[in-house]
Write a protein that holds these residues in place. Sequence first.
Motif, PDB file in Angstrom:
ATOM      1  N   LYS A 100      56.996 -73.781  18.342  1.00  0.00           N
ATOM      2  CA  LYS A 100      58.016 -73.003  17.627  1.00  0.00           C
ATOM      3  C   LYS A 100      57.518 -72.604  16.239  1.00  0.00           C
ATOM      4  CE  LYS A 100      61.565 -75.202  15.880  1.00  0.00           C
ATOM      5  NZ  LYS A 100      61.653 -74.900  14.440  1.00  0.00           N
ATOM      6  N   ASP A 101      56.961 -73.572  15.525  1.00  0.00           N
ATOM      7  CA  ASP A 101      56.460 -73.284  14.178  1.00  0.00           C
ATOM      8  C   ASP A 101      55.334 -72.252  14.203  1.00  0.00           C
ATOM      9  OD1 ASP A 101      58.272 -75.070  13.165  1.00  0.00           O
ATOM     10  OD2 ASP A 101      56.814 -76.676  12.810  1.00  0.00           O
ATOM     11  N   GLU A 102      54.439 -72.388  15.188  1.00  0.00           N
ATOM     12  CA  GLU A 102      53.306 -71.466  15.259  1.00  0.00           C
ATOM     13  C   GLU A 102      53.759 -70.066  15.672  1.00  0.00           C
ATOM     14  OE1 GLU A 102      49.028 -70.914  14.849  1.00  0.00           O
ATOM     15  OE2 GLU A 102      50.638 -72.099  13.975  1.00  0.00           O
ATOM     16  N   ALA A 103      54.709 -69.996  16.599  1.00  0.00           N
ATOM     17  CA  ALA A 103      55.227 -68.690  17.008  1.00  0.00           C
ATOM     18  C   ALA A 103      55.896 -67.990  15.824  1.00  0.00           C
ATOM     19  CB  ALA A 103      56.208 -68.850  18.157  1.00  0.00           C
ATOM     20  N   ALA A 104      56.661 -68.749  15.052  1.00  0.00           N
ATOM     21  CA  ALA A 104      57.316 -68.171  13.874  1.00  0.00           C
ATOM     22  C   ALA A 104      56.282 -67.668  12.873  1.00  0.00           C
ATOM     23  CB  ALA A 104      58.231 -69.206  13.227  1.00  0.00           C
ATOM     24  N   ARG A 105      55.221 -68.435  12.690  1.00  0.00           N
ATOM     25  CA  ARG A 105      54.166 -68.046  11.747  1.00  0.00           C
ATOM     26  C   ARG A 105      53.490 -66.741  12.173  1.00  0.00           C
ATOM     27  NH1 ARG A 105      48.778 -68.365  10.719  1.00  0.00           N
ATOM     28  NH2 ARG A 105      48.263 -69.177  12.794  1.00  0.00           N
ATOM     29  N   LEU A 106      53.350 -66.566  13.483  1.00  0.00           N
ATOM     30  CA  LEU A 106      52.656 -65.392  14.011  1.00  0.00           C
ATOM     31  C   LEU A 106      53.595 -64.228  14.301  1.00  0.00           C
ATOM     32  CD1 LEU A 106      50.197 -67.210  16.443  1.00  0.00           C
ATOM     33  CD2 LEU A 106      49.672 -66.249  14.188  1.00  0.00           C
ATOM     34  N   GLY A 107      54.896 -64.432  14.092  1.00  0.00           N
ATOM     35  CA  GLY A 107      55.851 -63.358  14.325  1.00  0.00           C
ATOM     36  C   GLY A 107      56.156 -63.099  15.778  1.00  0.00           C
ATOM     37  N   GLY A 161      66.371 -70.622  26.747  1.00  0.00           N
ATOM     38  CA  GLY A 161      66.588 -69.274  26.289  1.00  0.00           C
ATOM     39  C   GLY A 161      66.642 -69.169  24.776  1.00  0.00           C
ATOM     40  N   SER A 162      66.577 -70.295  24.056  1.00  0.00           N
ATOM     41  CA  SER A 162      66.559 -70.224  22.602  1.00  0.00           C
ATOM     42  C   SER A 162      65.257 -69.594  22.153  1.00  0.00           C
ATOM     43  CB  SER A 162      66.691 -71.623  22.003  1.00  0.00           C
ATOM     44  OG  SER A 162      65.560 -72.401  22.289  1.00  0.00           O
ATOM     45  N   SER A 163      65.267 -68.983  20.988  1.00  0.00           N
ATOM     46  CA  SER A 163      64.063 -68.322  20.533  1.00  0.00           C
ATOM     47  C   SER A 163      63.829 -68.551  19.061  1.00  0.00           C
ATOM     48  CB  SER A 163      64.135 -66.816  20.821  1.00  0.00           C
ATOM     49  OG  SER A 163      65.206 -66.232  20.114  1.00  0.00           O
ATOM     50  N   SER A 164      62.590 -68.334  18.640  1.00  0.00           N
ATOM     51  CA  SER A 164      62.230 -68.465  17.239  1.00  0.00           C
ATOM     52  C   SER A 164      61.274 -67.348  16.894  1.00  0.00           C
ATOM     53  CB  SER A 164      61.572 -69.824  16.985  1.00  0.00           C
ATOM     54  OG  SER A 164      60.380 -69.941  17.718  1.00  0.00           O
ATOM     55  N   GLY A 165      61.108 -67.108  15.613  1.00  0.00           N
ATOM     56  CA  GLY A 165      60.158 -66.096  15.197  1.00  0.00           C
ATOM     57  C   GLY A 165      60.799 -64.721  15.124  1.00  0.00           C
ATOM     58  N   GLY A 166      60.024 -63.735  14.736  1.00  0.00           N
ATOM     59  CA  GLY A 166      60.518 -62.387  14.571  1.00  0.00           C
ATOM     60  C   GLY A 166      60.278 -61.547  15.806  1.00  0.00           C
ATOM     61  N   GLY A 179      51.183 -77.779  21.400  1.00  0.00           N
ATOM     62  CA  GLY A 179      52.069 -76.621  21.313  1.00  0.00           C
ATOM     63  C   GLY A 179      51.505 -75.519  20.432  1.00  0.00           C
ATOM     64  N   ARG A 180      50.979 -75.915  19.282  1.00  0.00           N
ATOM     65  CA  ARG A 180      50.404 -74.921  18.362  1.00  0.00           C
ATOM     66  C   ARG A 180      49.230 -74.186  19.007  1.00  0.00           C
ATOM     67  NH1 ARG A 180      50.440 -79.392  14.546  1.00  0.00           N
ATOM     68  NH2 ARG A 180      52.349 -79.305  13.287  1.00  0.00           N
ATOM     69  N   GLN A 181      48.327 -74.956  19.588  1.00  0.00           N
ATOM     70  CA  GLN A 181      47.132 -74.357  20.194  1.00  0.00           C
ATOM     71  C   GLN A 181      47.499 -73.475  21.384  1.00  0.00           C
ATOM     72  OE1 GLN A 181      44.022 -74.411  19.258  1.00  0.00           O
ATOM     73  NE2 GLN A 181      43.669 -76.204  17.984  1.00  0.00           N
ATOM     74  N   GLY A 182      48.509 -73.891  22.142  1.00  0.00           N
ATOM     75  CA  GLY A 182      48.933 -73.083  23.276  1.00  0.00           C
ATOM     76  C   GLY A 182      49.420 -71.712  22.840  1.00  0.00           C
ATOM     77  N   VAL A 183      50.230 -71.683  21.775  1.00  0.00           N
ATOM     78  CA  VAL A 183      50.709 -70.405  21.251  1.00  0.00           C
ATOM     79  C   VAL A 183      49.545 -69.572  20.725  1.00  0.00           C
ATOM     80  CG1 VAL A 183      52.036 -69.345  19.367  1.00  0.00           C
ATOM     81  CG2 VAL A 183      53.057 -71.162  20.753  1.00  0.00           C
ATOM     82  N   ASP A 184      48.627 -70.205  20.011  1.00  0.00           N
ATOM     83  CA  ASP A 184      47.465 -69.471  19.490  1.00  0.00           C
ATOM     84  C   ASP A 184      46.680 -68.793  20.600  1.00  0.00           C
ATOM     85  OD1 ASP A 184      48.004 -70.129  16.870  1.00  0.00           O
ATOM     86  OD2 ASP A 184      46.539 -71.761  16.763  1.00  0.00           O
ATOM     87  N   GLN A 185      46.442 -69.521  21.686  1.00  0.00           N
ATOM     88  CA  GLN A 185      45.656 -68.952  22.784  1.00  0.00           C
ATOM     89  C   GLN A 185      46.408 -67.833  23.492  1.00  0.00           C
ATOM     90  OE1 GLN A 185      42.419 -69.741  22.907  1.00  0.00           O
ATOM     91  NE2 GLN A 185      43.040 -70.971  21.141  1.00  0.00           N
ATOM     92  N   ALA A 186      47.719 -67.998  23.640  1.00  0.00           N
ATOM     93  CA  ALA A 186      48.524 -66.953  24.271  1.00  0.00           C
ATOM     94  C   ALA A 186      48.499 -65.676  23.438  1.00  0.00           C
ATOM     95  CB  ALA A 186      49.962 -67.444  24.455  1.00  0.00           C
TER      96      ALA A 186
END
Length: 320
Positions: free
Chosen positions: A53-60, A23-28, A274-281
Amino acid sequence: MNRYVVVVAALSLALTGGCGSGGSSSGGGGKKLTLIQGIANEPFYISMYCGAKDEAARLGAKLSVQAPAQWDVAQQTQVVTSVAASRPDAVLIAPVDKDAMAGPVRQLTGNGSKVVFVDTELADQSVGLSRVSSDNRLGGRLAAQTLAKQIGDKGKVMVLAPTRGIATTDDRVAGFKEEIAKHPGITLASEQYPGDDAGKATELVNGELSKSPDLAGIFASNLVTGEGAAASLKQAKKVGKVKLIEFDASPKQVEDLRAGTIQGLISQEPLEIGRQGVDQAVNALDGKTVTKHIQTQLVAVTKDNVDSPAVAKYLYKQSC
């Protein structure tokens, strides 16, 4: 990846060292993503989370992470059911079984979540928008090549894998066997499936050493079977005599490599997965082009190159 039954007391991931908890979260604000890992508290998945986590934060985007306490279909099904009820915009998931998790994953899509597979996947290619993973069959071939070199291209070898039905380890074993067949001086003496149980793996290697005292090498296709194999070799005082090649590169595995307990590690790029997964989502949610299959890199890590700067990105993290 990949790895196993305790009562489901920790369905929310409790990552160590500040990497977050279920349930922890990152990003805006904005898009809500959930990462469902194969198992909690494993360096491979911790590293994947760090990249995501880093990629999600970068993408907001907001990223939450959950995982079962053990590599187990029933436990991961409960996690998926809980996540499906919360209706995130997209889910990144590493299914623990390529067939048994098909129904639970369809709960996610049925509730409107976009699904991206990371590390492992389903056999049903109609489910999921993207698959991001290592080329595990290539990894198995690389393991065979590395082991063949270590044993002078001759002798008996043994393969350990957790259980049949896991996409990643099935492919690793298949790739290993394909490559070993090209080495006429090497015989595959045993192929064993101890589950994700290091103690059982130790027993099976002990049995093989008794049956084949001239065993030259072992390929352990995941972290846990590798732990069991290493324990057996220590008990039999055959560390370094029987060459051990393992998949993955956790801090403990790297330590054992430097100490000579392990002769080679086939390491993946979990941060990049992880980064690529967030990008595709996020692409799927934005109506952009989604890449259906993405394969990340692999490298054979040995004592000779473990401290090379080029290899550093392949060594897993214990915390973000």
